[in-house]
Design a protein around this motif. Structure first.
Motif, PDB file in Angstrom:
ATOM      1  N   VAL A 364       0.875  -1.178   0.000  1.00  0.00           N
ATOM      2  CA  VAL A 364       0.000   0.000   0.000  1.00  0.00           C
ATOM      3  C   VAL A 364       0.910   1.224   0.000  1.00  0.00           C
ATOM      4  N   GLU A 365       0.649   2.146  -0.868  1.00  0.00           N
ATOM      5  CA  GLU A 365       1.433   3.390  -0.852  1.00  0.00           C
ATOM      6  C   GLU A 365       0.505   4.551  -0.533  1.00  0.00           C
ATOM      7  N   GLU A 366       1.027   5.449   0.259  1.00  0.00           N
ATOM      8  CA  GLU A 366       0.255   6.657   0.564  1.00  0.00           C
ATOM      9  C   GLU A 366       0.718   7.745  -0.391  1.00  0.00           C
ATOM     10  N   LEU A 367      -0.104   8.085  -1.356  1.00  0.00           N
ATOM     11  CA  LEU A 367       0.288   9.080  -2.355  1.00  0.00           C
ATOM     12  C   LEU A 367      -0.184  10.472  -1.943  1.00  0.00           C
ATOM     13  N   ASP A 368       0.610  11.471  -2.342  1.00  0.00           N
ATOM     14  CA  ASP A 368       0.251  12.853  -2.004  1.00  0.00           C
ATOM     15  C   ASP A 368      -0.767  13.394  -2.987  1.00  0.00           C
ATOM     16  N   ALA A 369      -1.845  13.935  -2.452  1.00  0.00           N
ATOM     17  CA  ALA A 369      -2.868  14.537  -3.315  1.00  0.00           C
ATOM     18  C   ALA A 369      -3.122  15.962  -2.835  1.00  0.00           C
ATOM     19  N   ILE A 370      -3.241  16.857  -3.806  1.00  0.00           N
ATOM     20  CA  ILE A 370      -3.419  18.280  -3.473  1.00  0.00           C
ATOM     21  C   ILE A 370      -4.869  18.544  -3.067  1.00  0.00           C
ATOM     22  N   ASN A 371      -5.048  19.274  -1.970  1.00  0.00           N
ATOM     23  CA  ASN A 371      -6.411  19.511  -1.476  1.00  0.00           C
ATOM     24  C   ASN A 371      -7.186  20.515  -2.307  1.00  0.00           C
ATOM     25  N   ASN A 372      -6.491  21.535  -2.789  1.00  0.00           N
ATOM     26  CA  ASN A 372      -7.180  22.503  -3.631  1.00  0.00           C
ATOM     27  C   ASN A 372      -6.167  23.258  -4.483  1.00  0.00           C
ATOM     28  N   PRO A 373      -6.113  22.941  -5.772  1.00  0.00           N
ATOM     29  CA  PRO A 373      -5.124  23.596  -6.644  1.00  0.00           C
ATOM     30  C   PRO A 373      -5.302  25.121  -6.699  1.00  0.00           C
ATOM     31  N   GLU A 374      -6.492  25.616  -6.329  1.00  0.00           N
ATOM     32  CA  GLU A 374      -6.746  27.064  -6.344  1.00  0.00           C
ATOM     33  C   GLU A 374      -6.182  27.741  -5.099  1.00  0.00           C
ATOM     34  N   ASP A 375      -5.844  26.943  -4.097  1.00  0.00           N
ATOM     35  CA  ASP A 375      -5.437  27.521  -2.820  1.00  0.00           C
ATOM     36  C   ASP A 375      -4.366  26.644  -2.166  1.00  0.00           C
ATOM     37  N   PRO A 376      -3.080  26.934  -2.466  1.00  0.00           N
ATOM     38  CA  PRO A 376      -1.988  26.100  -1.940  1.00  0.00           C
ATOM     39  C   PRO A 376      -2.016  26.001  -0.417  1.00  0.00           C
ATOM     40  N   ALA A 377      -2.567  27.014   0.249  1.00  0.00           N
ATOM     41  CA  ALA A 377      -2.588  26.999   1.712  1.00  0.00           C
ATOM     42  C   ALA A 377      -3.420  25.840   2.255  1.00  0.00           C
ATOM     43  N   MET A 378      -4.255  25.265   1.422  1.00  0.00           N
ATOM     44  CA  MET A 378      -5.082  24.158   1.907  1.00  0.00           C
ATOM     45  C   MET A 378      -4.308  22.837   1.964  1.00  0.00           C
ATOM     46  N   GLY A 379      -3.061  22.844   1.469  1.00  0.00           N
ATOM     47  CA  GLY A 379      -2.171  21.708   1.680  1.00  0.00           C
ATOM     48  C   GLY A 379      -2.522  20.470   0.882  1.00  0.00           C
ATOM     49  N   SER A 380      -2.073  19.334   1.430  1.00  0.00           N
ATOM     50  CA  SER A 380      -2.290  18.072   0.713  1.00  0.00           C
ATOM     51  C   SER A 380      -2.704  16.982   1.684  1.00  0.00           C
ATOM     52  N   ARG A 381      -3.084  15.858   1.145  1.00  0.00           N
ATOM     53  CA  ARG A 381      -3.494  14.720   1.966  1.00  0.00           C
ATOM     54  C   ARG A 381      -2.914  13.460   1.346  1.00  0.00           C
ATOM     55  N   LYS A 382      -3.054  12.352   2.060  1.00  0.00           N
ATOM     56  CA  LYS A 382      -2.559  11.075   1.560  1.00  0.00           C
ATOM     57  C   LYS A 382      -3.728  10.254   1.021  1.00  0.00           C
ATOM     58  N   VAL A 383      -3.477   9.612  -0.123  1.00  0.00           N
ATOM     59  CA  VAL A 383      -4.491   8.723  -0.678  1.00  0.00           C
ATOM     60  C   VAL A 383      -3.855   7.350  -0.879  1.00  0.00           C
ATOM     61  N   PRO A 384      -4.488   6.308  -0.341  1.00  0.00           N
ATOM     62  CA  PRO A 384      -3.860   4.977  -0.456  1.00  0.00           C
ATOM     63  C   PRO A 384      -4.004   4.395  -1.866  1.00  0.00           C
ATOM     64  N   PHE A 385      -2.874   3.804  -2.322  1.00  0.00           N
ATOM     65  CA  PHE A 385      -2.841   3.149  -3.639  1.00  0.00           C
ATOM     66  C   PHE A 385      -2.531   1.681  -3.403  1.00  0.00           C
ATOM     67  N   SER A 386      -3.254   0.780  -4.062  1.00  0.00           N
ATOM     68  CA  SER A 386      -3.010  -0.651  -3.846  1.00  0.00           C
ATOM     69  C   SER A 386      -3.287  -1.415  -5.140  1.00  0.00           C
ATOM     70  N   LYS A 387      -3.119  -2.687  -5.085  1.00  0.00           N
ATOM     71  CA  LYS A 387      -3.166  -3.513  -6.306  1.00  0.00           C
ATOM     72  C   LYS A 387      -4.537  -3.482  -6.990  1.00  0.00           C
ATOM     73  N   GLU A 388      -5.591  -3.443  -6.182  1.00  0.00           N
ATOM     74  CA  GLU A 388      -6.927  -3.415  -6.782  1.00  0.00           C
ATOM     75  C   GLU A 388      -7.550  -2.031  -6.609  1.00  0.00           C
ATOM     76  N   LEU A 389      -8.039  -1.519  -7.708  1.00  0.00           N
ATOM     77  CA  LEU A 389      -8.599  -0.163  -7.691  1.00  0.00           C
ATOM     78  C   LEU A 389      -9.983  -0.175  -8.338  1.00  0.00           C
ATOM     79  N   TYR A 390     -10.668   0.951  -8.181  1.00  0.00           N
ATOM     80  CA  TYR A 390     -11.864   1.175  -9.002  1.00  0.00           C
ATOM     81  C   TYR A 390     -11.636   2.425  -9.827  1.00  0.00           C
ATOM     82  N   ILE A 391     -12.046   2.335 -11.082  1.00  0.00           N
ATOM     83  CA  ILE A 391     -12.144   3.547 -11.901  1.00  0.00           C
ATOM     84  C   ILE A 391     -13.604   3.652 -12.334  1.00  0.00           C
TER      85      ILE A 391
END
Ligand code: ATP
Ligand code: MG
Length: 563
Positions: A364-391
């Motif tokens: 499982v990898e914790e990937l960095d995701a941007i919280n709001n591209p319009e507002d850098p001050a809102m920072g980022s969060r982690k999103v888990p990535f694993s072998k099985e996904l849904y699209i």
């Protein structure tokens, strides 16, 4: 568009009148407005226009704005409505401080004013029934006929009015009417009823009264008692203004200035409280706060923000001409606000499983995701990535049309914040439906770019199958299929209800951060739209999200086309 003054007040015709009144010292420089809803339903977006106007003027001129319940008709009014009105005005961001009033608080004073009019020979008790009165009223082209009871003496009127008050008559048997002019060109001046008998308990005054003042009589005196300077109301009251003025002049009371403006009409909805109540009672919606309703409570539950509504009210401005406002403009104001402020997240409405064959089984990898591209001050969060996904099913085509840059057999796409993946195989069920994709990923493309300079055109969103949370998603469309559901007098407006105004997706998959989403606060599900956890029906183990609004801004498109 309205002008702007040097101190940055956007000046509409009402503010201009106030500026003139201040210049001439008409009200000693005071600016005192009020918002006077009748508690016979929930507030809607039209009321928001009036609220923003009245409280906005008070703010702009360092004045004050009262909240007054116009509760003179006990038959239609309920405590639930009072509570909702208070909550809604507060939520919109306005503060009446300690000036929360009820017209019913003035019943004694109103009664005394009626007695004063009788004593002046300016009001009389009338025995005509409602039907007879209608027959006497005349028309726009013909004068009315005087009531045979118009000549009663002051003593007789006083005695009869007392009896009315003491409950000695049945409902409809007698009324108190102002004695003005049955030949007036203005029908409202043809001896209008100012008091009627109603043997109904009042939610505040109980059984104290069985006579209740009519709106026109109560309103001007209530304004006067509260020392309102500018009594702002909608255009249909323009024709009542001579009566407003007549009553205060005859009673020699402090006299506010009534000013009328055009009410807000929005297309694809209805806005009269009577109709909204019918939609609720008829079960066409789930309640006053159904997210499809134009009520403040409905808009709030849908995910509208007070800022978006206030901005909408400021953009539409104030005029003297009735017109329709495009609901797309309201939606545009909402998108504008949410785009700036809402957190981003990933969610898949129509899940299609993807297995990354070359990804380690238990990794499982914790990937960095941007919280709001319009507002850098809102920072980022982690999103888990694993072998099985849904699209989303929408993001795959077995036979892609030209210029389709999303996933297809043999094609490579970027998973947002993740890796490049290539579709290797398609698995179908017995019916031939695609139920799973087998893909490989390029471990060197973490974060979405390739060290060898290879690029892909498509970026799609996804969630980890293992960590996704399940949700029900409610998608809303316009409540009515036509712009003006009340336009055709031969048809009921309910015939134009949009049968597809609500559709439910039962098995959406969301990124885990949404488990802690605050109900009512919208997120942007990237590429999909804005959604918020439902304030009422969502439970911890049964998440329900409302689609606040899609991403496609039809207003911006209309504006562009017009240029
Ligand atoms: P409805 O026609 O929906 O029953 P109403 O005018 O009877 O509305 P009130 O509770 O009396 O409802 O309204 C309180 C205030 O809000 C009034 O001053 C009224 O003029 C104003 N208002 C009501 N509807 C609108 C609207 N569509 N646009 C602007 N102001 C409105
Ligand atoms: Mg009203």
């Amino acid at each position: 568009m309205n002008e702007t003054t040097s101190n940055n007040i956007s000046v509409d015709f009402i503010r201009n009148m106030i500026i003139e009144d201040n210049a001439s010292d008409r009200f000693g420089g005071d600016v005192h407005t009020r918002f006077p809803p009748e508690p016979n339903g929930y507030l809607h977006i039209g009321h928001a226009k009036s609220i923003c106007l009245n409280f906005g003027i008070a703010r702009d001129f360092n004045g004050a704005c009262n909240l007054r319940m116009d509760d003179t008709n006990p038959v239609k009014e309920e405590v639930e409505y009072i509570e909702s009105i208070v909550a809604d005005v507060k939520w919109l961001g306005f503060d009446w401080q300690d000036r929360f009033y009820f017209a019913s608080d003035y019943f004694q004073k109103l009664y005394e004013s009626a007695v004063t009019l009788i004593k002046k020979g300016k009001a009389f008790v009338c025995d005509l029934s409602a039907d007879e009165m209608r027959a006497h009223r005349g028309s726009l082209t013909e004068p009315g006929k005087e009531s045979p009871f118009r000549g009663r003496s002051v003593e007789e009127n006083l005695a009869l009015f007392e009896k009315m008050k003491n409950g000695e008559f049945k409902e409809g048997e007698r009324t108190l009417r102002a004695k003005i002019d049955m030949a007036s060109a203005n029908i409202h001046m043809r001896d209008p009823v100012i008091y009627r008998i109603m043997h109904t308990e009042h939610h505040r005054t109980g059984k104290t009264w069985c006579i209740y003042p009519m709106y026109d009589f109560a309103h001007c005196i209530s304004d006067s008692i509260e020392k309102i300077t500018h009594s702002i109301c909608t255009l249909e009251f323009e024709i009542h203004r001579p009566l407003y003025d007549w009553i205060l002049d005859e009673l020699e009371l402090y006299h506010p200035q009534q000013i009328e403006f055009a009410r807000l009409n929005l297309n694809y909805t209805v806005m009269s409280k009577r109709r909204l109540l019918e939609l609720v009672r008829g079960g066409h919606v789930s309640g006053w706060d159904d997210p499809r309703m134009p009520t403040i409570a409905g808009l709030r539950r849908r995910g509208y923000t007070p800022e978006a509504i206030r901005n909408f009210c400021s953009v539409i401005g104030v005029t003297k001409f009735n017109s329709f406002t495009d609901i797309a403009l309201l939606e545009h104001c909402l998108r504008d606000d949410l785009n700036k402020r809402s957190m981003r997240a990933m969610g898949v409405l129509n899940p299609l499983k993807v297995v990354i064959e070359n990804y380690p089984d238990d990794q499982v990898e914790e990937l960095d995701a941007i919280n709001n591209p319009e507002d850098p001050a809102m920072g980022s969060r982690k999103v888990p990535f694993s072998k099985e996904l849904y699209i989303d099913k929408e993001d795959f085509r077995e036979v892609p049309p030209p210029k389709y840059f999303r996933l297809a057999p043999g094609k490579e796409v970027r998973l947002r914040y993740g890796y490049f993946v290539t579709c290797k195989d398609v698995i179908k069920n017995a019916e031939g439906e695609v139920v799973e994709l087998r893909c490989t990923y390029d471990p060197h493309t973490k974060g979405g770019s390739s060290p060898d300079g290879r690029t892909v055109k498509g970026t799609i969103h996804w969630v980890s199958a293992k960590y996704a949370i399940d949700a029900e998603i409610r998608l809303y469309d316009r409540l009515f299929t036509c712009e003006d559901p009340s336009c055709d007098e031969s048809r009921e407006y309910t015939e134009f209800l949009n049968k597809d105004s609500l559709s439910i997706i039962g098995n959406a998959k969301l990124e885990p951060s949404l488990a802690s989403a605050i109900p009512g606060v919208p997120y942007q599900l990237e590429r999909v739209g804005y959604f918020c956890v439902d304030l009422k029906d969502s439970k911890k183990d049964n998440l329900v999200l409302n689609r606040t609004i899609s991403l496609k801004d039809s207003w911006a498109k209309i504006q562009k086309a017009g240029k």
